[in-house]
Design a protein around this motif. Sequence first.
Motif, mmCIF file in Angstrom:
data_model
loop_
_atom_site.group_PDB
_atom_site.id
_atom_site.type_symbol
_atom_site.label_atom_id
_atom_site.label_comp_id
_atom_site.label_asym_id
_atom_site.label_seq_id
_atom_site.Cartn_x
_atom_site.Cartn_y
_atom_site.Cartn_z
ATOM 1 N N ALA A 25 -3.020 9.997 15.536
ATOM 2 C CA ALA A 25 -2.758 10.211 14.117
ATOM 3 C C ALA A 25 -3.078 8.965 13.312
ATOM 4 O O ALA A 25 -3.552 9.027 12.181
ATOM 5 C CB ALA A 25 -1.295 10.607 13.914
ATOM 6 N N VAL A 26 -2.814 7.778 13.918
ATOM 7 C CA VAL A 26 -3.053 6.524 13.204
ATOM 8 C C VAL A 26 -4.523 6.145 13.246
ATOM 9 O O VAL A 26 -5.083 5.671 12.267
ATOM 10 C CB VAL A 26 -2.204 5.392 13.844
ATOM 11 C CG1 VAL A 26 -2.606 4.036 13.272
ATOM 12 C CG2 VAL A 26 -0.723 5.643 13.588
ATOM 13 N N ALA A 27 -5.197 6.362 14.402
ATOM 14 C CA ALA A 27 -6.463 5.674 14.619
ATOM 15 C C ALA A 27 -7.586 6.574 15.120
ATOM 16 O O ALA A 27 -8.545 6.092 15.661
ATOM 17 C CB ALA A 27 -6.236 4.545 15.634
ATOM 18 N N HIS A 28 -7.471 7.886 14.983
ATOM 19 C CA HIS A 28 -8.544 8.760 15.422
ATOM 20 C C HIS A 28 -9.808 8.457 14.637
ATOM 21 O O HIS A 28 -9.791 8.303 13.426
ATOM 22 C CB HIS A 28 -8.129 10.215 15.247
ATOM 23 C CG HIS A 28 -9.207 11.171 15.632
ATOM 24 N ND1 HIS A 28 -9.829 11.110 16.865
ATOM 25 C CD2 HIS A 28 -9.776 12.195 14.970
ATOM 26 C CE1 HIS A 28 -10.740 12.067 16.919
ATOM 27 N NE2 HIS A 28 -10.730 12.734 15.794
ATOM 28 N N GLY A 29 -10.920 8.351 15.349
ATOM 29 C CA GLY A 29 -12.144 7.854 14.745
ATOM 30 C C GLY A 29 -13.075 8.943 14.269
ATOM 31 O O GLY A 29 -12.648 10.041 13.920
ATOM 32 N N PRO A 30 -14.377 8.682 14.284
ATOM 33 C CA PRO A 30 -15.367 9.618 13.755
ATOM 34 C C PRO A 30 -15.548 10.819 14.674
ATOM 35 O O PRO A 30 -15.012 10.847 15.788
ATOM 36 C CB PRO A 30 -16.639 8.758 13.708
ATOM 37 C CG PRO A 30 -16.425 7.711 14.744
ATOM 38 C CD PRO A 30 -14.963 7.416 14.722
ATOM 39 N N PRO A 31 -16.315 11.839 14.240
ATOM 40 C CA PRO A 31 -16.506 13.036 15.062
ATOM 41 C C PRO A 31 -17.108 12.711 16.428
ATOM 42 O O PRO A 31 -17.851 11.732 16.588
ATOM 43 C CB PRO A 31 -17.475 13.876 14.218
ATOM 44 C CG PRO A 31 -17.254 13.420 12.824
ATOM 45 C CD PRO A 31 -16.937 11.957 12.922
ATOM 46 N N ALA A 32 -16.789 13.536 17.398
ATOM 47 C CA ALA A 32 -17.251 13.323 18.769
ATOM 48 C C ALA A 32 -18.774 13.317 18.827
ATOM 49 O O ALA A 32 -19.430 14.255 18.364
ATOM 50 C CB ALA A 32 -16.693 14.424 19.670
#
Length: 371
Positions: free
Chosen positions: A9-16
């Motif tokens: 929730a805090v640090a999920h990055g760009p699309p896979a």
Amino acid sequence: MVPWFSLIAVAHGPPAAVLGVASYDDDGPVHVVLTEGLAVRAGSSWRYVCPTRWGGLPLAPFAAGDSDAVWLPGWDDVYRVDSAGSAEPMGDPTHAVTDLLDLDGTAGVWTIYVGGTSREIARLGADPLSFSGGPTAWSGVAGADTGPTLVAARDGLLVQGVLEVESGVIQETVHFPLVGTGPQWVVDGAVTWLLDRASGYVGVHRLPDGMLVAQATNSVEGPLRVGDVDVVALDEVLYALGADGPRRLPEARPIGCLASGGAARWACSGDLYALTSDARLGDPVVALAGLAAPVVADLSAAETVDCWGEWRTFALDLGIDPGPMPEAGASGPIVASGGCGAIPGGRGVSGLFAALIAILIRRPSRGPVSG
């Protein structure tokens, strides 16, 4: 311990997506860098390797090496990740990812780290080396058989340095003007290109004459020699470089990386594709829709939860079913420190978020074999 879903929730990055190739052999890529994690070749398919194995850093790893193993600056240590995806901490926390500026795997895995008011030039691996960069603010490194070549900007001019490994002395020469303050090399068999980075600007310079041959607003991938043409992705659009400037090529898909391994050429556009001799995306080499779930048999129960959470997030980004979480193996933890592996060393969420922002700001632009 902070649960994996809090970290996402805090640090999920760009699309896979695939970001680059970290190692290869005669049959093609072996370790592939993803936006969150790695993929390793498993027979005729590919398997996900979760960031829990190098300390829980959810953003893309910066890895380089050979087909046997790559070296990866993780959250709390340097890790050796073998061709099966098993990770071993090297007991070298000084060279974790936090202060990393650049990494190149052309001839040995060479890196630049921020060290107080100076720079440290380090070689990662089984026989690590470390050198003082002196007062120059080096921002780019390229490996060579005789030692690394460095670049920096000083007083608006390009400074090139050659590190003599035997003596630790860096021989400097001053070259043409730059716009930005963080130049980096592009390696395609030999060092022939330089990227000049500034806010809202990336310039591509041909060496040794320093001619500006292309520019972009946000991103440059390459240049990379394909057939008898140098190609470059400017803001994800593919061009050929020529005497009259960049010429747009027919490939319409956005290009996220250009990479080479021996005679092979690859390009990222979500998946990893073979790049044909006329600079079109050919057959998929790594199709993420077929990515297999990570191995967790050697992980502790807590690490299995963290790893499966990372896989679940990545799989759902891809639109594929992650499957049920398996039982954890009987063996103990494989992460060097930090209990659950999500926040090594007892760091809180605020510390993690601050470090991730710092890494994003200083994110190295390339892997070991990408142009």
